[in-house]
Design an enzyme around this catalytic site. Structure first.
Site, short mmCIF file in Angstrom:
data_model
loop_
_atom_site.label_atom_id
_atom_site.label_comp_id
_atom_site.label_asym_id
_atom_site.label_seq_id
_atom_site.Cartn_x
_atom_site.Cartn_y
_atom_site.Cartn_z
N ARG A 63 0.81 -1.23 0.00
CA ARG A 63 0.00 0.00 0.00
C ARG A 63 0.84 1.28 0.00
O ARG A 63 0.63 2.19 -0.81
CB ARG A 63 -0.91 0.02 1.25
CG ARG A 63 -2.00 -0.96 1.21
CD ARG A 63 -2.39 -1.40 2.62
NE ARG A 63 -3.00 -2.69 2.56
CZ ARG A 63 -2.33 -3.84 2.41
NH1 ARG A 63 -1.02 -3.85 2.36
NH2 ARG A 63 -2.97 -4.97 2.30
N THR A 64 1.76 1.35 0.95
CA THR A 64 2.48 2.61 1.14
C THR A 64 3.34 2.93 -0.08
O THR A 64 3.32 4.05 -0.60
CB THR A 64 3.35 2.53 2.42
OG1 THR A 64 2.55 1.98 3.46
CG2 THR A 64 3.88 3.88 2.82
N LYS A 91 24.97 -5.98 -1.65
CA LYS A 91 26.44 -6.10 -1.76
C LYS A 91 27.13 -5.51 -0.55
O LYS A 91 28.35 -5.40 -0.51
CB LYS A 91 26.93 -5.38 -3.02
CG LYS A 91 26.35 -5.90 -4.32
CD LYS A 91 26.94 -5.09 -5.48
CE LYS A 91 25.98 -5.01 -6.64
NZ LYS A 91 26.30 -3.90 -7.55
N ARG A 113 11.31 3.50 4.26
CA ARG A 113 10.84 2.53 5.28
C ARG A 113 12.03 1.72 5.72
O ARG A 113 12.82 1.24 4.89
CB ARG A 113 9.75 1.63 4.70
CG ARG A 113 9.36 0.51 5.64
CD ARG A 113 8.16 -0.27 5.17
NE ARG A 113 6.92 0.49 5.35
CZ ARG A 113 5.71 -0.01 5.16
NH1 ARG A 113 5.57 -1.28 4.79
NH2 ARG A 113 4.63 0.73 5.32
N HIS A 141 4.49 5.59 11.76
CA HIS A 141 4.11 5.46 10.35
C HIS A 141 3.13 6.63 10.11
O HIS A 141 1.92 6.45 10.05
CB HIS A 141 3.43 4.10 10.13
CG HIS A 141 3.17 3.73 8.70
ND1 HIS A 141 3.38 4.59 7.63
CD2 HIS A 141 2.68 2.57 8.16
CE1 HIS A 141 3.05 3.97 6.51
NE2 HIS A 141 2.62 2.76 6.81
N1 CP Z 1 -0.44 -0.34 6.01
C1 CP Z 1 0.74 -0.49 5.40
O1 CP Z 1 1.74 0.20 5.71
O2 CP Z 1 0.71 -1.41 4.39
P1 CP Z 1 1.97 -1.83 3.50
O3 CP Z 1 2.95 -2.53 4.40
O4 CP Z 1 1.39 -2.73 2.44
O5 CP Z 1 2.58 -0.57 2.94
#
Ligand code: CP
Length: 318
Positions: A63-64, A91, A113, A141
């Site tokens: 999603r993100t 590497k 992330r 998040h």
């Molecule tokens: N909710 C969320 O962060 O989903 P993803 O891990 O798919 O990005």
């Protein structure tokens, strides 16, 4: 800070803990405008033409990452994805050198992330491009917190006074922390329930109500936000079995009925159906889980736009 003082241009987006309510409000109001672009036949405006965005993900995401990519593209920016498993990270290239390499290409925003808490803050101290935290360990998040609040506000009109129940694996959840910090700033009441072993040690400092039984948290709730059991972060056997977890803490039809009849059912995804959420309610009438995904795109468009272009009035984007 009033609305007229708010400007997000040139600022990183690292978390909601240190964000002003007026800043949150500006993002949510701008997201509403952005959502109209997603509904157009031609979902493309030139607002961010000439800007470059890199998605740098050291952990998996559907999603993100996809929504940041589409958000940038719908606004006319160039967007590149770096998936660490196919990058020079395998590497042995360090995080610092990876960031310096991306910076050297002249990008404007890095969306990152990482499994380590504080990794995005660390990155922001190293490179010039603006940083967006797309999840750092169990810390924050922020765009998930914003999209959850946007969804609640769209459905309920206001966040003020809402009873929001957050259920499940609070310990490992950056989503829970961003929700807690954001919702409290915006005047909502946050109730938590989960196994004792999945509650963080500092739970008493977060200004939330913690319940031993899930039923108490759900009673009269306006919103039920179910968290994913993060199997990948559970090496220590923090609950006896999946069946036991579903029996005591799983959200199902009869438990959802304890909330208000028009309560929203939310989940950040991905879901473990049959574990934290019963399959028959996941996409039921009360569920806004698909809408959360769409709203995530609108919120990320708003964040990119405000960080790169600024402004504190919501403008019509053409
Ligand atoms: N909710 C969320 O962060 O989903 P993803 O891990 O798919 O990005």
């Amino acid at each position: 800070m009033g609305r007229s003082d708010v400007c997000l241009r040139g600022k990183d987006l690292l978390g909601l803990q240190n964000m002003e309510p007026a800043e949150i409000e500006l993002i949510l109001d701008t997201a509403r405008e952005m959502k109209t672009i997603i509904d157009r036949d031609i979902k493309k405006v030139p607002t961010l033409r000439g800007k470059a965005i890199v998605n740098l993900f050291f952990e998996p995401s559907t999603r993100t990452r996809t929504s940041f990519e589409l958000a940038g593209k719908y606004l006319g920016a160039d967007v590149i994805n770096i998936t660490t498993s196919t990058s020079s990270v395998v590497k042995g290239e360090s995080l610092r050198d990876t960031l310096l390499t991306v910076e050297a290409m002249g990008v404007d925003i890095i969306v990152m992330r990482h499994a380590a808490e504080g990794a995005t803050q660390f990155a922001a101290g190293i490179v010039k491009p603006l940083l967006i935290n797309a999840g750092d360990g169990a810390h924050e998040h922020p765009t998930q917190g914003l999209l959850d609040m946007f969804t609640m506000r769209e459905e309920k009109g206001s966040l003020q006074g809402l009873k929001v129940a957050i259920i499940g694996d609070i310990l490992h959840s950056r989503v829970a922390r961003s929700n807690i910090w954001g919702l409290k700033k915006m005047g909502a009441e946050v109730h938590l329930a989960g196994p004792q072993t999945l509650l963080p040690r500092d739970i008493d400092t977060l200004g939330v109500q913690v319940h031993k039984r899930i039923e108490e948290a759900l009673e009269g709730a306006d919103v039920v936000n179910v968290l994913r059991i993060q199997r990948e972060r559970q090496q220590k056997g923090l609950f006896p079995s999946a069946r036991e977890y579903a029996r005591i803490f799983g959200v199902n039809k009869s438990r959802l009925a304890l909330a208000k009849p028009d309560a929203l059912l939310m989940h950040p995804g991905p879901m473990n159906r049959g574990l934290e959420i019963a399959p028959d309610i996941a996409y039921s009438e009360q569920s806004v889980i698909a809408e959360q995904v769409k709203n995530g795109l609108a919120v990320r468009m708003a964040a990119l736009y405000l960080m790169l272009m600024g402004g504190n009035q919501v403008e019509t984007i053409n």
